[in-house]
Design a protein around this motif. Structure first.
Motif, short mmCIF file in Angstrom:
data_model
loop_
_atom_site.label_atom_id
_atom_site.label_comp_id
_atom_site.label_asym_id
_atom_site.label_seq_id
_atom_site.Cartn_x
_atom_site.Cartn_y
_atom_site.Cartn_z
N ALA A 191 -6.38 -11.48 -25.03
CA ALA A 191 -5.11 -11.89 -25.21
C ALA A 191 -5.11 -13.29 -26.25
CB ALA A 191 -4.33 -12.36 -24.02
N VAL A 192 -4.15 -13.14 -26.91
CA VAL A 192 -3.86 -14.34 -27.91
C VAL A 192 -2.47 -14.68 -28.03
CG1 VAL A 192 -4.03 -14.69 -30.45
CG2 VAL A 192 -5.52 -12.87 -29.46
N GLY A 251 9.96 -15.55 -10.37
CA GLY A 251 10.83 -14.96 -11.05
C GLY A 251 10.69 -15.89 -12.52
N ALA A 252 9.86 -16.71 -12.73
CA ALA A 252 9.77 -17.58 -13.58
C ALA A 252 9.38 -16.68 -14.94
CB ALA A 252 8.82 -18.59 -13.52
N TYR A 253 7.92 -15.93 -14.61
CA TYR A 253 7.62 -15.05 -15.79
C TYR A 253 8.68 -14.14 -16.29
CZ TYR A 253 2.60 -16.79 -14.93
OH TYR A 253 1.60 -17.29 -14.70
N LYS A 264 5.07 -13.51 -23.28
CA LYS A 264 4.38 -12.43 -22.57
C LYS A 264 3.05 -12.96 -22.34
CE LYS A 264 7.32 -8.69 -24.33
NZ LYS A 264 8.08 -8.84 -25.55
N MET A 265 2.23 -13.70 -23.05
CA MET A 265 0.78 -13.95 -22.98
C MET A 265 0.62 -15.29 -22.04
SD MET A 265 -0.76 -11.92 -24.68
CE MET A 265 0.49 -10.56 -24.60
N LEU A 266 1.66 -15.91 -21.50
CA LEU A 266 1.45 -17.08 -20.50
C LEU A 266 0.60 -16.73 -19.62
CD1 LEU A 266 2.01 -19.84 -20.10
CD2 LEU A 266 4.16 -19.37 -18.89
N PHE A 284 7.54 -23.27 -24.14
CA PHE A 284 9.03 -22.29 -24.63
C PHE A 284 8.50 -21.38 -25.62
CE2 PHE A 284 9.54 -24.31 -28.86
CZ PHE A 284 9.09 -25.46 -28.95
N ASN A 285 9.39 -20.46 -26.05
CA ASN A 285 9.26 -19.53 -26.68
C ASN A 285 8.90 -19.72 -28.44
OD1 ASN A 285 9.40 -16.80 -28.00
ND2 ASN A 285 10.69 -16.01 -26.64
N GLN A 286 7.86 -19.25 -28.91
CA GLN A 286 7.50 -19.57 -30.41
C GLN A 286 8.59 -19.01 -31.26
OE1 GLN A 286 4.52 -21.10 -31.80
NE2 GLN A 286 5.53 -21.03 -33.70
N LYS A 287 9.06 -17.71 -30.82
CA LYS A 287 10.16 -17.19 -31.62
C LYS A 287 11.59 -18.24 -31.65
CE LYS A 287 9.22 -12.41 -31.13
NZ LYS A 287 9.51 -11.23 -30.10
#
Lengths: 226, 432
Positions: B83-84, B124-126, B110-112, B184-187
């Motif tokens: 995974a990356v 439910g955090a993921y 998604k990779m966390l 947090f989310n890179q996007k």
């Protein structure tokens, strides 16, 4: 020494050097002290009394001459041998008592015995005997500060006695005591000499104290005058 | 009486001085242990459970240089890579704070769970993290410190990017070696900054430890001679490289430790010299009674060693208790405060006003300290999350004990030499 001589001093000289200055404390002393004798060593301040006492007791060494105590030439002993010899043969009594303030009377008297191989029970017997001899068995658990001057000096005598030494040296033992306490202390020393056969050497200025002795000698400027 | 009793009685004859000596040794050794642990934490960060299978990829020029996002598919195709995720430092300042008090990293939600699988998260955090673009997961230590809970909106102003971001807390994580960060989310970062093509670093999960060397080699080779050459290394190597930037601080800490030890030797040597000088007459008497030089040396050494040893037990023990069992340290300090309070009442009863006042001050101070320590409960609490772990290791304890032992010996040398050298007559001359 088969002839009853405990201390034999021949040609004893002690010179102190302080830089270029030389002070002759003792000059060619010849003296014999017999077993059981109570010798009073008298003289003015600076006459060499204490120096002579120290050499006899093995805490100082002469510049020349010899001091033989109980057949042993003290000059020939090493520091370690001399310390052992002192522990077994000499009892010290000082003018300022010099008890260890944190130890009880019992523990102060026991101190020299810690260097011996005696068991705890044997040590206790000897300490109790010594304290009884000086009349302080009931003060065994007292600290020095809880005792009077006379009592402190009697504890010091018990400490000097406890190893059963042949020789007891006392340097002005009554100098810090009142007349009554001084009489008590001198009385104890006299008893030790008369009844226990100890050889006692007493350094004093006081003719009354010297009168307790069986003999007295007088030192003047490092030489015996009688 | 035994010789040991005699030594102990001598050592504590001046109780105030003995107590102060012990306290000075204890305080110095506590400080030494603290500095050593701090230095260790700086230079040898603790290892995460999953770190053995993680590779960190950063720009070969420097950590501050970003990497192109296009590298990701190339890395993903390398054999052994599982995974990356991008991992980009945001450098945000929370609320009205003046500097970043905890880190925020942008990554691929998604990779966390794949890359940082050892983390435990709230239920439910993921799923929420993956579905909500502005969602974030925050470390438990930070959540507790700022009383942040799931559903809260939190805001950061970046020191690096000219943006402020608002996040909705969708979960809390714990069970990692650093439970302080905000993820947090890179996007979301890309959209906010308008920069879709760059990331800070890549964090790569490798299939097995056997694959690690080959994966590292392959990643380095894949971008060799490109405009963005990379440096891939294991997470451990990355951390060690990172902390090597603390080089000067390490030197500083070493210098302070040396000064502490040196001062300790001076204080102890001075105390022992005073103690012996005070007893010079008595030691001469002991010599006259037949005690040998070696026995007097042993007395002084034992006393010095005993004081240093007792101080060491107090100082090192307190450091261990405070850093490893913080609440118990608070309880113990509370007990000491209670003892002082009892002493205050006793002194008050005997109308010793100054003593009572000092006892009251000590009791109040210690009680406040005890309350503070107990409430903070851990080293993270005590340091406002600056330090996460603070391990007083057996090696550090051993070193501190060795310092104490050497201290005991060194401090006794000068007074012993003075006593051994002096003749009985010299000692007796001081009597009359």
């Amino acid at each position: 020494m088969g002839n009853g001589i405990v201390v034999s001093i021949r040609g004893l000289t002690k010179i102190y050097r302080q830089g270029d200055i030389e002070v002759t404390a003792l000059n060619g002393i010849n003296l014999d002290i017999a077993e059981g004798e109570f010798l009073a060593l008298m003289g003015p301040s600076g006459s060499g009394k204490s120096t002579l006492l120290h050499i006899i007791a093995g805490v100082d060494r002469p510049t020349s001459g010899e001091c033989v105590v109980q057949g042993i030439n003290l000059s020939l002993l090493s520091e370690t041998e001399l310390a052992d010899w002192r522990n077994q043969n000499v009892g010290f009594i000082f003018q300022t008592f010099n008890l260890i303030p944190v130890l009880t009377a019992y523990e102060n008297v026991e101190l020299p015995l810690l260097l011996t191989s005696l068991s705890r029970r044997e040590r206790r017997q000897q300490v109790e005997t010594a304290l009884e001899l000086v009349g302080l068995a009931d003060r065994a658990k007292h600290l020095p500060r809880q005792l009077s001057g006379g009592q402190e000096q009697r504890v010091a005598i018990a400490r000097a006695l406890v190893t059963d030494p042949a020789l007891i040296v006392a340097d002005e033992p009554t100098g810090n005591l009142d007349a009554h306490s001084a009489q008590e202390v001198l009385g104890v020393l006299q008893t030790l000499s008369k009844k226990a056969g100890k050889t006692v050497i007493l350094v004093t200025h006081d003719p009354k104290a010297a009168a307790y002795g069986t003999r007295f000698v007088h030192l003047e400027k490092g030489e015996l005058t009688n | 009486m035994t010789l040991a009793t005699f030594i102990i009685k001598n050592a504590v004859r001046n109780k105030r001085r003995a107590a102060l000596s012990i306290l000075s040794v204890a305080a110095s050794l506590f400080l030494l242990v603290t500095l050593l642990v701090f230095q260790r934490e700086l230079t040898l960060p603790p290892e995460e459970a999953g770190a053995a299978l993680r590779v960190v990829v950063r720009n070969r020029v420097s950590l501050g240089q970003p990497l192109p996002a296009r590298q990701r598919p190339i890395i993903e195709k390398i054999t052994g890579v599982e995974a990356v995720t991008p991992f980009s430092w945001f450098g945000g300042v929370f609320k009205d704070e003046k500097f970043p008090s905890f880190a925020q990293f942008a990554l691929d939600p998604k990779m966390l769970r794949h890359v940082f699988g050892e983390a435990k998260v709230t239920p439910g955090a993921y799923e929420a993290f993956e579905s909500e673009r502005t969602g974030c997961i925050i470390g438990k230590l930070t959540a507790d410190k700022y009383k942040i809970k799931v559903g809260d909106i939190i805001k950061f102003t970046s020191d690096i990017y000219a943006v402020s971001l608002e996040f909705k807390v969708v979960g809390i994580y714990w069970g990692t070696i650093d439970d302080r960060n905000c993820l947090f989310n890179q996007k979301y970062l890309d959209e906010a900054t308008g920069n879709h093509g760059m990331v800070g670093t890549w964090w790569v999960k490798v299939r097995s430890t056997e694959d690690m060397p080959a994966v590292i080699q392959a990643i380095n080779n894949a971008f060799a001679n490109t405009s963005s050459e990379v440096r891939a290394e294991s997470e451990r190597a990355f951390q060690l490289n990172f902390v090597s930037m603390w080089g000067n601080i390490k030197t500083l800490v070493t210098l302070i430790s040396t000064v502490v030890v040196f001062t300790l030797v001076l204080v102890s040597a001075s105390t022992m010299s005073m103690a012996v000088r005070e007893r010079f007459r008595e030691l001469a008497i002991l010599k006259a009674l037949g005690f040998q030089r070696r026995e007097l040396f042993a007395f002084i050494l034992a006393e010095s060693f005993g004081l240093a040893g007792f101080g060491a037990v107090v100082g090192i023990g307190w450091a261990w208790l405070l850093y490893s069992q913080t609440r118990w340290a608070g309880i113990l300090l509370g007990a000491v405060a209670a003892a002082f309070a009892a002493n205050f009442l006793k002194l008050l009863f005997h109308r010793e006003w100054l003593g009572a006042f000092l006892a009251l001050l000590a009791a109040a101070g210690l009680a406040a300290a005890a309350k503070f320590i107990y409430a903070k409960g851990s080293i993270a609490g005590l340091t406002q999350n600056f330090m996460n772990t603070f391990d007083v290791t057996p090696r550090i304890i051993g070193f501190a004990l060795l310092v104490a032992a050497c201290l005991g010996v060194v401090a006794s040398l000068a007074p012993s030499w003075a006593v051994v050298r002096a003749s009985v007559v010299e000692g007796l001359k001081t009597l009359d």
